[in-house]
Motif scaffolding. Structure first.
Motif, mmCIF file in Angstrom:
data_model
loop_
_atom_site.group_PDB
_atom_site.id
_atom_site.type_symbol
_atom_site.label_atom_id
_atom_site.label_comp_id
_atom_site.label_asym_id
_atom_site.label_seq_id
_atom_site.Cartn_x
_atom_site.Cartn_y
_atom_site.Cartn_z
ATOM 1 N N ALA A 50 13.254 -9.298 -4.893
ATOM 2 C CA ALA A 50 12.628 -10.048 -3.487
ATOM 3 C C ALA A 50 12.258 -9.210 -2.440
ATOM 4 O O ALA A 50 11.295 -9.836 -1.548
ATOM 5 C CB ALA A 50 14.104 -10.928 -3.242
ATOM 6 N N HIS A 51 13.071 -8.369 -1.570
ATOM 7 C CA HIS A 51 12.725 -7.982 -0.790
ATOM 8 C C HIS A 51 12.401 -6.421 -0.491
ATOM 9 O O HIS A 51 12.447 -6.306 1.033
ATOM 10 C CB HIS A 51 14.473 -8.186 0.192
ATOM 11 C CG HIS A 51 14.486 -9.400 0.734
ATOM 12 N ND1 HIS A 51 13.619 -10.421 1.795
ATOM 13 C CD2 HIS A 51 15.688 -9.641 -0.034
ATOM 14 C CE1 HIS A 51 14.612 -11.525 0.898
ATOM 15 N NE2 HIS A 51 15.296 -11.532 0.244
ATOM 16 N N ARG A 52 11.812 -5.695 -1.441
ATOM 17 C CA ARG A 52 11.816 -4.943 -1.377
ATOM 18 C C ARG A 52 11.026 -4.043 -2.610
ATOM 19 O O ARG A 52 11.260 -4.757 -4.262
ATOM 20 C CB ARG A 52 12.698 -3.514 -1.341
ATOM 21 C CG ARG A 52 13.915 -2.750 -2.511
ATOM 22 C CD ARG A 52 14.948 -2.898 -3.076
ATOM 23 N NE ARG A 52 16.122 -1.940 -3.772
ATOM 24 C CZ ARG A 52 16.574 -3.613 -4.299
ATOM 25 N NH1 ARG A 52 17.000 -4.531 -3.435
ATOM 26 N NH2 ARG A 52 17.139 -3.156 -5.492
ATOM 27 N N THR A 53 10.261 -3.002 -3.115
ATOM 28 C CA THR A 53 9.796 -2.537 -4.526
ATOM 29 C C THR A 53 10.290 -1.237 -4.634
ATOM 30 O O THR A 53 10.847 -0.472 -4.131
ATOM 31 C CB THR A 53 8.111 -1.991 -3.786
ATOM 32 O OG1 THR A 53 7.470 -3.251 -3.625
ATOM 33 C CG2 THR A 53 7.096 -1.689 -5.227
ATOM 34 N N TRP A 77 14.287 8.314 -7.011
ATOM 35 C CA TRP A 77 14.206 7.098 -6.421
ATOM 36 C C TRP A 77 13.660 6.949 -5.122
ATOM 37 O O TRP A 77 14.339 7.552 -4.120
ATOM 38 C CB TRP A 77 14.966 6.343 -6.585
ATOM 39 C CG TRP A 77 16.632 6.404 -6.070
ATOM 40 C CD1 TRP A 77 17.516 7.759 -6.240
ATOM 41 C CD2 TRP A 77 17.003 6.155 -4.775
ATOM 42 N NE1 TRP A 77 18.378 7.523 -5.541
ATOM 43 C CE2 TRP A 77 17.981 6.666 -4.202
ATOM 44 C CE3 TRP A 77 15.931 5.171 -3.687
ATOM 45 C CZ2 TRP A 77 18.617 6.433 -3.305
ATOM 46 C CZ3 TRP A 77 16.690 5.067 -2.555
ATOM 47 C CH2 TRP A 77 18.030 5.720 -2.432
ATOM 48 N N ALA A 78 12.938 5.226 -5.103
ATOM 49 C CA ALA A 78 12.552 5.514 -3.647
ATOM 50 C C ALA A 78 12.510 4.720 -3.765
ATOM 51 O O ALA A 78 12.332 3.383 -4.524
ATOM 52 C CB ALA A 78 11.050 6.011 -3.413
ATOM 53 N N ALA A 79 12.222 3.447 -2.255
ATOM 54 C CA ALA A 79 13.128 2.089 -1.721
ATOM 55 C C ALA A 79 11.973 1.602 -0.981
ATOM 56 O O ALA A 79 11.927 2.303 0.166
ATOM 57 C CB ALA A 79 13.637 1.401 -1.897
ATOM 58 N N VAL A 80 10.569 0.431 -0.403
ATOM 59 C CA VAL A 80 10.042 0.049 0.265
ATOM 60 C C VAL A 80 10.695 -1.093 0.472
ATOM 61 O O VAL A 80 10.717 -2.187 -0.230
ATOM 62 C CB VAL A 80 8.076 -0.246 0.195
ATOM 63 C CG1 VAL A 80 7.655 -0.168 0.689
ATOM 64 C CG2 VAL A 80 8.358 1.632 -0.742
ATOM 65 N N LEU A 93 0.763 -1.405 -0.036
ATOM 66 C CA LEU A 93 -0.027 0.365 -0.335
ATOM 67 C C LEU A 93 0.861 1.641 0.069
ATOM 68 O O LEU A 93 0.631 2.349 -0.665
ATOM 69 C CB LEU A 93 -0.568 -0.029 0.898
ATOM 70 C CG LEU A 93 -2.276 -1.078 1.271
ATOM 71 C CD1 LEU A 93 -2.465 -0.964 2.475
ATOM 72 C CD2 LEU A 93 -3.436 -0.373 -0.142
ATOM 73 N N SER A 94 2.109 1.005 1.047
ATOM 74 C CA SER A 94 3.173 2.327 0.875
ATOM 75 C C SER A 94 3.774 2.759 -0.598
ATOM 76 O O SER A 94 3.350 3.953 -1.004
ATOM 77 C CB SER A 94 4.011 2.057 1.917
ATOM 78 O OG SER A 94 4.759 3.385 1.805
#
Length: 92
Positions: free
Chosen positions: A28-31, A72-75, A6-7
């Motif tokens: 695998a561990h982030r978007t 850029w951003a990583a969640v 959702l974030s």
């Protein structure tokens, strides 16, 4: 839907609403969310964009001669909570 998903969707929607074209990649561990910022991006839109990426686990801005300005951003993706992560048949 997990909160991390959702974030990532919220960040992507907010960047798009600010007029940026976004590219989302699932790892695998982030978007990862990436947006190229055009030279003529309105100065008064930066607050909205920075507020959006500030909700990510990590974010940044890269300037290069090849790609120009890239935001850029990583969640981080959430790890499912389980009582035993060793798998079926391996429980004590």
């Amino acid at each position: 839907m997990p909160a991390s998903e959702l974030s990532a969707e919220d960040i992507t929607a907010r960047l798009s609403a600010a007029g940026l074209t976004t590219h989302v990649v699932q790892h695998a561990h982030r978007t990862s969310i990436r947006a190229e910022v055009p030279d003529d991006f309105p100065a008064d839109s930066w607050r909205e964009v920075l507020d959006a990426v500030a909700t990510a686990d990590r974010f940044g801005l890269v300037a290069s001669n090849v790609d120009g300005l890239v935001l850029w951003a990583a969640v981080r993706k959430e790890v499912p909570a389980t009582g035993d992560v060793r798998g079926p048949g391996r429980q004590r």
